[in-house]
Design a protein around this motif. Structure first.
Motif, PDB file in Angstrom:
ATOM      1  N   GLN A  90       0.835  -1.197   0.000  1.00 57.46           N
ATOM      2  CA  GLN A  90       0.000   0.000   0.000  1.00 57.46           C
ATOM      3  C   GLN A  90       0.875   1.254   0.000  1.00 57.46           C
ATOM      4  O   GLN A  90       0.698   2.165  -0.814  1.00 57.46           O
ATOM      5  CB  GLN A  90      -0.915  -0.029   1.242  1.00 57.46           C
ATOM      6  CG  GLN A  90      -2.168   0.825   1.121  1.00 57.46           C
ATOM      7  CD  GLN A  90      -2.934   0.502  -0.159  1.00 57.46           C
ATOM      8  OE1 GLN A  90      -3.163  -0.677  -0.475  1.00 57.46           O
ATOM      9  NE2 GLN A  90      -3.289   1.533  -0.918  1.00 57.46           N
ATOM     10  N   LYS A  93       2.867   1.591  -3.274  1.00 56.18           N
ATOM     11  CA  LYS A  93       2.042   2.108  -4.371  1.00 56.18           C
ATOM     12  C   LYS A  93       1.812   3.605  -4.220  1.00 56.18           C
ATOM     13  O   LYS A  93       1.817   4.360  -5.206  1.00 56.18           O
ATOM     14  CB  LYS A  93       0.697   1.363  -4.418  1.00 56.18           C
ATOM     15  CG  LYS A  93       0.800   0.036  -5.156  1.00 56.18           C
ATOM     16  CD  LYS A  93      -0.261  -0.957  -4.772  1.00 56.18           C
ATOM     17  CE  LYS A  93      -1.624  -0.717  -5.383  1.00 56.18           C
ATOM     18  NZ  LYS A  93      -2.534  -1.863  -5.132  1.00 56.18           N
ATOM     19  N   ALA A 104       6.398   0.193  -8.268  1.00 54.79           N
ATOM     20  CA  ALA A 104       6.349  -0.600  -7.032  1.00 54.79           C
ATOM     21  C   ALA A 104       6.243  -2.064  -7.429  1.00 54.79           C
ATOM     22  O   ALA A 104       5.503  -2.413  -8.345  1.00 54.79           O
ATOM     23  CB  ALA A 104       5.163  -0.184  -6.182  1.00 54.79           C
ATOM     24  N   PHE A 127       3.424  -2.169 -10.107  1.00 55.35           N
ATOM     25  CA  PHE A 127       2.529  -1.009 -10.119  1.00 55.35           C
ATOM     26  C   PHE A 127       3.304   0.155 -10.746  1.00 55.35           C
ATOM     27  O   PHE A 127       4.306   0.614 -10.195  1.00 55.35           O
ATOM     28  CB  PHE A 127       2.111  -0.674  -8.684  1.00 55.35           C
ATOM     29  CG  PHE A 127       1.155   0.480  -8.599  1.00 55.35           C
ATOM     30  CD1 PHE A 127      -0.190   0.320  -8.920  1.00 55.35           C
ATOM     31  CD2 PHE A 127       1.601   1.739  -8.193  1.00 55.35           C
ATOM     32  CE1 PHE A 127      -1.072   1.395  -8.834  1.00 55.35           C
ATOM     33  CE2 PHE A 127       0.722   2.807  -8.124  1.00 55.35           C
ATOM     34  CZ  PHE A 127      -0.623   2.634  -8.433  1.00 55.35           C
ATOM     35  N   THR A 128       2.841   0.589 -11.908  1.00 52.57           N
ATOM     36  CA  THR A 128       3.619   1.628 -12.593  1.00 52.57           C
ATOM     37  C   THR A 128       2.741   2.351 -13.603  1.00 52.57           C
ATOM     38  O   THR A 128       1.705   1.832 -14.017  1.00 52.57           O
ATOM     39  CB  THR A 128       4.836   1.020 -13.316  1.00 52.57           C
ATOM     40  OG1 THR A 128       5.575   2.064 -13.923  1.00 52.57           O
ATOM     41  CG2 THR A 128       4.409   0.022 -14.390  1.00 52.57           C
TER      42      THR A 128
END
Ligand SMILES: Nc1ncnc2c1ncn2[C@@H]1O[C@H](COP(=O)(O)OP(=O)(O)O)[C@@H](O)[C@H]1O
Ligand SMILES: [Mg+2]
Lengths: 422, 241
Positions: A90, A93, A104, A127-128
């Motif tokens: 979390q 991100k 991430a 995550f990007t």
């Protein structure tokens, strides 16, 4: 040989002009290395960061999560990538959302365990935002880091199931590569964002630093009132202009070498850091390439000098010459400006057409060939274009200096009061 | 043969006529003085003589030919009005290079330069930069640059202008010697009394025309020394009217 005497005389004067010499050598050196230091500085100020959340508990002696982390760090070295360990995905991100990190990565608890099962498929979450160049570079780095692990796992599984030599299973064909070089005549690889603007930048610097010298050489003779005596010697105007141009050219050669050294300094400082691709690249300037660079720079400088010389025929003192020439010289400078951001061929057709009328464009194109490549038959045309401009400008300059106004134009300044016309 | 033959030289700059038809001859072994106030047209005349500018009409013959031709030019020298020296060249270099520029060989130029430096009394300034010289020494250096090719014709535009009395006399003495050697000299001045001691022939110029011309001695005899001065003043107009 009249021009030879003018050449020696002027060279002596130029060499004794310490201020001018310092300007043409120190300026480009400083400029290019400052550029290098500056871009290096800005890079260390904003490092590329990715956040890494590793929940992998490992399996037996294997810990693929840890291995992935190590691989990413190793591949990331070329762009000074910083990999930050985070415990919460979390939070990781959020850092991407805030722009603090580019990506991430989440490694689940059963990562190593699953990979050790013969048919297990492990999950990895990235995550990007895929838009940015930085993210693309990081993506490639993660890809490479991961594919190393995948290969390793595949080999292990094939061996476990079939007792097979995995390398023969996976690569049934051996490929032999015979390299055929169709790159630059110098075979260099440049893949940095700076490489594109370098040619335009070099043209700008060499043009700017050399204008002052020829003004001093030609208009200086007018201003210090030595020109008239020189013009009454048996030396022709051609001899005078050629001798003077060649003398300044020697100094310009020194300046071109300074520019080259400046570039190498800059390359050393920044090109390793500013990699657009994964492998760190630097321009390795080879002797032949250096010679080509100097030749192109020299030709550019000659053209600059001759334009300046032609314009200076109208000036009575160096101040006037500097003012008017500064204005006109800013035209080619302005024309180089779009090339700092876009390649010549992607400019609108009309702009391209105008650019092809300017001699500096050919310097740009040739420098582009020498630094980046590829070489083509067009380069021969460019060389001829540059040579043509040189001869044309030489002719114009000689004609302009043949005008009576070059001599009598100075008279009006001396007799402040003009007698009334009868 | 005369060194210079000028016939009806005329030069116009647009509407304005700077020289309105002057004729004169200069023989070898004589000095010809063009005297007149500022703006009379002396410099313009000399520039036509040296081939720097072309006459609008009339003709000029120098050393038997066209003064803009190289072979003629190597046998003459001009000291232009307000000429400057090369700041970054030494006295020796300046004179030496002008020898080379006028076609001397290196060894000839070396010999001539060393000789002239002695004759002009510049020995202790041999290696001094032009920028470091006084006005008088600059003029001497310029004379050296003019004399290095041993010219048959010497054209000097206000050579004593701005010099102190002693330096001016030095220059005049120099010119006297050259005339004795058989050279032809044209010299200008806006100062009558100053130049008449060296001139064999005098031409008084005003507003682009020669108003009186004749042998210096005859003019002196005709008008008397003091009267000659007055004549100059009455014949010519003041620059600032
Ligand atoms: N290029 C020129 N354009 C217009 N007038 C000029 C030019 N050169 C000289 N003159 C004028 O011609 C006249 C003669 O000048 P000049 O020959 O220099 O006189 P002097 O040398 O006797 O002082 C002056 O009135 C001068 O202003
Ligand atoms: Mg004058």
């Amino acid at each position: 040989m009249g021009w030879g005497v003018i050449f020696i005389k002027d060279l002596k004067e130029l060499v004794r002009n310490r201020k001018a010499l310092a300007l043409v050598t120190v300026m480009p050196l400083l400029l290019f290395s400052a550029l290098g230091v500056l871009s290096n500085y800005s890079l260390t100020k904003t490092p590329t960061v990715i956040t890494f959340v590793d929940k992998d508990t490992g399996y037996g002696s294997a810990n693929y999560g840890q291995q992935l982390f190590n691989n990413i760090e190793a591949y990331g070295q070329s762009i000074d990538l910083v990999v930050v360990n985070e415990s919460s995905f979390q939070v990781a991100k959020q850092m991407v959302a805030d722009g603090q990190a580019v990506m991430a990565i989440f490694v689940p608890e059963n990562f190593s365990y699953t990979l050790n099962q013969t048919f297990g498929v492990a999950n990895l979450t990235l995550f990007t935002s895929p838009g940015s160049t930085k993210a693309q570079v990081v993506n490639q780095i993660v890809d490479s880091a991961l594919s190393d692990i995948s290969t390793q796992v595949t080999y292990a599984r094939l061996h476990r199931v079939y007792g097979a030599n995995a390398s023969k299973v996976l690569n049934p064909v051996t490929v032999y590569v015979e390299e055929y070089q169709v790159k630059t005549p110098f075979n260099t690889t440049v893949s940095t964002p700076y490489a594109g603007i370098l040619p335009a930048l070099i043209v700008l610097v060499s043009v700017e630093t050399n204008v002052g010298l020829i003004i001093d050489s030609l208009v200086g003779e007018k201003e210090r009132r030595t020109l008239e005596m020189l013009l009454v010697t048996p030396i022709s105007r051609w001899g005078i202009i050629i001798g003077k141009t060649l003398a300044v050219l020697v100094i310009s050669l020194v300046s071109a070498i300074a520019i080259l050294v400046g570039i190498i300094l800059e390359v050393g400082l920044t090109f390793s850091g500013l990699a657009q691709s994964i492998t760190p690249t630097a321009i390795q300037i080879k002797p032949l390439q250096a010679a080509a660079l100097i030749a192109i720079l020299t030709a550019t400088v000659v053209v600059t000098q001759l334009i300046t010389a032609a314009l200076s025929a109208y000036a009575t003192n160096t101040k006037e010459a500097n003012a008017s020439i500064g204005l006109v010289m800013s035209l080619p400078v302005l024309s180089m400006y779009p090339l700092l951001f876009s390649s010549l061929f992607s400019l609108p057709h009309l702009v391209q057409a105008v650019m092809y009328l300017l001699p500096f464009t050919y310097s740009y194109l040739l420098l582009n060939m020498a630094l980046i490549g590829p070489a083509s038959l067009f380069d021969v045309v460019y060389v001829f274009a540059l040579a043509g401009y040189t001869l044309l400008l030489l002719y114009i300059t000689v004609k302009l200096y043949g005008r009576e106004a070059v001599i009598v134009g100075t008279t009006r300044k001396i007799h402040l009061r003009k007698p009334k016309t009868r | 043969m005369d060194a210079v033959v000028a016939s009806d030289l005329r030069k116009a700059f647009g509407e304005f006529t700077a020289v309105g038809g002057v004729s004169f001859k200069v023989e070898f072994g004589t000095a010809f003085a063009l005297i007149g106030p500022n703006g009379a047209g002396k410099t313009t005349t000399l520039r036509m003589v040296s081939g720097l500018i072309r006459p609008t009409s009339g003709s000029i013959m120098v050393l038997g030919g066209d003064p803009s031709v190289g072979s003629i030019r190597s046998k003459m020298s001009i000291l232009p009005e307000d000429a400057g020296v090369y700041e970054k060249l030494t006295v020796y270099e300046a004179i030496y290079y002008y020898g080379l520029l006028r076609g001397l060989s290196r060894s000839e130029a070396e010999l001539r330069t060393e000789h002239l430096i002695k004759v002009l009394g510049l020995d202790d300034k041999h290696d001094e930069y032009g920028s470091k010289l006084s006005k008088g020494l600059k003029r001497k250096t310029l004379l050296g640059m003019c004399l290095v090719n041993d010219p048959q014709l010497l054209v000097l535009d206000e050579p004593t202008d701005g010099l102190d009395v002693r330096s001016a006399k030095n220059v005049r003495d120099m010119l006297g010697k050259l005339v004795d050697e058989g050279k032809a000299i044209i010299v200008t001045s806006h100062n009558m009394s100053e130049i008449r001691s060296v001139a064999d022939t005098i031409a008084i110029m005003d507003k682009g025309r020669i108003v009186v011309q004749g042998e210096a001695e005859k003019l002196l005899a005709e008008y008397g020394s003091d009267n000659l001065e007055d004549l100059f003043l009455t014949l010519t107009t003041s620059e600032v009217e």
